[in-house]
Design an enzyme around this catalytic site. Structure first.
Site, PDB file in Angstrom:
ATOM      1  N   SER A 273     -32.233 -65.384  23.327  1.00  0.00           N
ATOM      2  CA  SER A 273     -31.561 -66.284  24.266  1.00  0.00           C
ATOM      3  C   SER A 273     -30.591 -65.577  25.207  1.00  0.00           C
ATOM      4  O   SER A 273     -30.287 -66.099  26.269  1.00  0.00           O
ATOM      5  CB  SER A 273     -30.826 -67.395  23.516  1.00  0.00           C
ATOM      6  OG  SER A 273     -29.699 -66.895  22.853  1.00  0.00           O
TER       7      SER A 273
ATOM      8  N   LYS B 156     -23.273 -66.979  23.219  1.00  0.00           N
ATOM      9  CA  LYS B 156     -23.623 -67.580  24.512  1.00  0.00           C
ATOM     10  C   LYS B 156     -22.584 -67.192  25.558  1.00  0.00           C
ATOM     11  O   LYS B 156     -21.502 -66.717  25.251  1.00  0.00           O
ATOM     12  CB  LYS B 156     -23.661 -69.116  24.409  1.00  0.00           C
ATOM     13  CG  LYS B 156     -24.593 -69.660  23.354  1.00  0.00           C
ATOM     14  CD  LYS B 156     -26.038 -69.438  23.698  1.00  0.00           C
ATOM     15  CE  LYS B 156     -26.933 -69.998  22.607  1.00  0.00           C
ATOM     16  NZ  LYS B 156     -28.298 -69.535  22.706  1.00  0.00           N
TER      17      LYS B 156
END
Length: 190
Positions: A50, A98
């Site tokens: 990701s 993230k």
């Protein structure tokens, strides 16, 4: 010279004293090491795709993930564009890495959707992975409570060819309208 039996007893006693002292010394340092890992910083393996290409860009079959340095001391002093480690709002015990796209008061346009804007509420952040199609992030679960942020990702340690500080990359202007008030002022003010 002392008799052979006596010498063996002395060596046994010395070994017992040495091992006791060694374990006491180790026991003294365990709380220090744990405190440093919990409040100052630690090293963690960043897994998954990701955050590609920022992390895990090499696709060797033997690689599991990059090794990153986490700054826990400055966990709450992140800004838009910083990469953070946070607890998953969906899966108990899971940890995510993230990038912060929006902070409280910002208007964010989700990646997929009808183009409507989402206001990041007080005490929350909007986080996304750099590899949009493969990232399970705020586009799926919405704004995240800021209290779930555990640390800032300060640097990549391994692989050595990619070692260095993690760059703070500002979010796309077409997707984020920053609040006109600083997040700090909104947090404590009216």
């Amino acid at each position: 010279p002392p008799p052979r039996g006596r010498m063996t007893q002395d060596l046994g006693l010395s070994a017992a004293r040495w091992s006791k002292r060694f374990f006491l010394d180790v026991a003294r340092w365990v709380p220090v090491v744990l405190a440093v890992q919990e409040y100052v910083g630690t090293v963690r393996q960043a897994e998954g795709r990701s955050m590609q290409p920022t992390m895990n860009s090499t696709r060797a079959w033997w690689r599991i993930g990059d090794l990153v340095l986490l700054d826990r001391w400055h966990a709450r002093s992140y800004e838009r564009g910083d990469v953070v480690e946070l607890l998953s709002p969906c899966e108990v015990g899971a940890v995510l890495i993230k990038r912060v796209i929006g902070v409280e008061g910002d208007l964010v346009r989700p990646r997929c959707g009808d183009g409507s804007l989402v206001r990041v509420p007080r005490g929350h952040v909007w986080v996304e992975g750099d590899n949009g199609p493969l990232s399970h992030d705020s586009n799926a679960f919405g704004c995240v409570p800021a209290g779930l942020v555990q640390s800032r990702v300060a640097a990549k340690i391994l692989p050595l060819s990619e070692a260095g500080a993690i760059e703070c990359r500002p979010p796309p202007r077409d997707r984020v309208i920053p609040s006109r008030y600083p997040a700090r002022a909104m947090r404590y003010g009216d």
